[in-house]
Design a protein around this motif. Sequence first.
Motif, short mmCIF file in Angstrom:
data_model
loop_
_atom_site.label_atom_id
_atom_site.label_comp_id
_atom_site.label_asym_id
_atom_site.label_seq_id
_atom_site.Cartn_x
_atom_site.Cartn_y
_atom_site.Cartn_z
N LEU A 24 0.84 -1.20 0.00
CA LEU A 24 0.00 0.00 0.00
C LEU A 24 0.87 1.25 0.00
O LEU A 24 2.00 1.23 0.48
CB LEU A 24 -0.91 0.02 1.23
CG LEU A 24 -1.89 -1.15 1.38
CD1 LEU A 24 -2.65 -1.02 2.71
CD2 LEU A 24 -2.87 -1.21 0.23
N SER A 25 0.34 2.34 -0.52
CA SER A 25 1.07 3.60 -0.49
C SER A 25 0.95 4.21 0.91
O SER A 25 0.02 3.88 1.66
CB SER A 25 0.52 4.58 -1.52
OG SER A 25 -0.79 4.99 -1.16
N ILE A 26 1.86 5.11 1.22
CA ILE A 26 1.82 5.77 2.53
C ILE A 26 0.54 6.58 2.66
O ILE A 26 -0.07 6.63 3.73
CB ILE A 26 3.06 6.66 2.71
CG1 ILE A 26 4.30 5.77 2.88
CG2 ILE A 26 2.91 7.60 3.91
CD1 ILE A 26 5.62 6.51 3.00
N GLU A 27 0.09 7.18 1.53
CA GLU A 27 -1.16 7.97 1.57
C GLU A 27 -2.34 7.07 1.95
O GLU A 27 -3.20 7.45 2.75
CB GLU A 27 -1.43 8.61 0.19
CG GLU A 27 -0.50 9.76 -0.16
CD GLU A 27 0.89 9.30 -0.57
OE1 GLU A 27 1.06 8.08 -0.84
OE2 GLU A 27 1.81 10.14 -0.60
N GLU A 28 -2.38 5.86 1.38
CA GLU A 28 -3.46 4.92 1.70
C GLU A 28 -3.40 4.50 3.16
O GLU A 28 -4.42 4.40 3.84
CB GLU A 28 -3.37 3.68 0.82
CG GLU A 28 -3.78 3.87 -0.63
CD GLU A 28 -3.65 2.60 -1.43
OE1 GLU A 28 -4.68 1.97 -1.72
OE2 GLU A 28 -2.50 2.22 -1.77
N ILE A 29 -2.18 4.26 3.65
CA ILE A 29 -2.00 3.82 5.05
C ILE A 29 -2.46 4.89 6.01
O ILE A 29 -3.09 4.58 7.04
CB ILE A 29 -0.51 3.44 5.31
CG1 ILE A 29 -0.13 2.25 4.41
CG2 ILE A 29 -0.28 3.12 6.78
CD1 ILE A 29 1.34 1.99 4.34
N LEU A 30 -2.20 6.15 5.67
CA LEU A 30 -2.58 7.26 6.56
C LEU A 30 -4.11 7.38 6.70
O LEU A 30 -4.60 7.88 7.70
CB LEU A 30 -2.02 8.59 6.02
CG LEU A 30 -0.49 8.79 6.19
CD1 LEU A 30 -0.04 10.01 5.42
CD2 LEU A 30 -0.14 8.92 7.68
#
Length: 309
Positions: A301-307
């Motif tokens: 997952l991207s960091i944006e998705e994780i956030l």
Amino acid sequence: MKRKKESEEIMKDLMDKYIRFDWASKRLLRQKANFSVLEGFLTVLLNEKVTILEILESEGNQQFAEDKFNWVDIKARNSKDEIIIVEIQNTRELYYLERILYGVAKAITEHIDLGKSYEKVKKVYSISILYFDIGHGDDYLYHGQTHFIGVHTGDLLKISTKEKEAIVSKSPAEIYPEYFLIRVNEFDKVAVTPLEEWVNYLKNGVIASDTKVPGLAEAREKLRYYNMTKEERYAYDEHINAIMIQNDVLSSAKLEGLIEGRAEGRAEGRAEGEKEKQREIARNLKKNKVSLEIIALSTGLSIEEILTL
């Protein structure tokens, strides 16, 4: 004796074989001498005397094989001098409702001269005889017209117009076009009323020998299959075969589309399930204070998705 009787019944059935209405409208019923058949149908549907004026010369009335599925336009007038536009449609069309709206608008503008008062605008009825599935519904006949209803009061708006030096109150439904959609393939009743007898003929080509319904008695004489010449019968048979082939192709395409859609749906479902699994892992890692970079590497997952989790 029995064999002779059976033979006579077979011959009677053959002689009582009638031409489909869509073909007749594009060929035989275009002749003025046969207008009484169409006039009878419209009189039954609209419950008032209707007179055919002409069969409109449009691309739908071309006589070529590639045009076999196009519509037919018929222009008529009722007892109130209102214009009636009839359309007969054999095949599916993606924007059919939009097209009949365009046809009505065209009919209105073509029958008022430039510079004339809007009071000269005539009401138009659009009647579509559909030999295809236009959507979902349980009835074989649908009717639509325009009403303006008070948003808060629920009352019907009346419009005041001047006619013959008098102020007359009319509802928009008396002025605006009306639409009839006859879904021929949805008719599955025993024909009792005049309209049901007509729709039974439209679907099954059946006309009762003792019918008194306007137009159908004339159709029994004018639309017999064996009244056509050999060449006309051949062209008609080719037309029916082409429609059957077309319907088979469309049905096959629909089935293939469903199969492909289900396959794609299963694939999409598996992909979405896998994605949700990775999101759940990411949530657990976040709860345990694992760095975002490691979570991203572990789940894809991207960091944006994780956030956003």
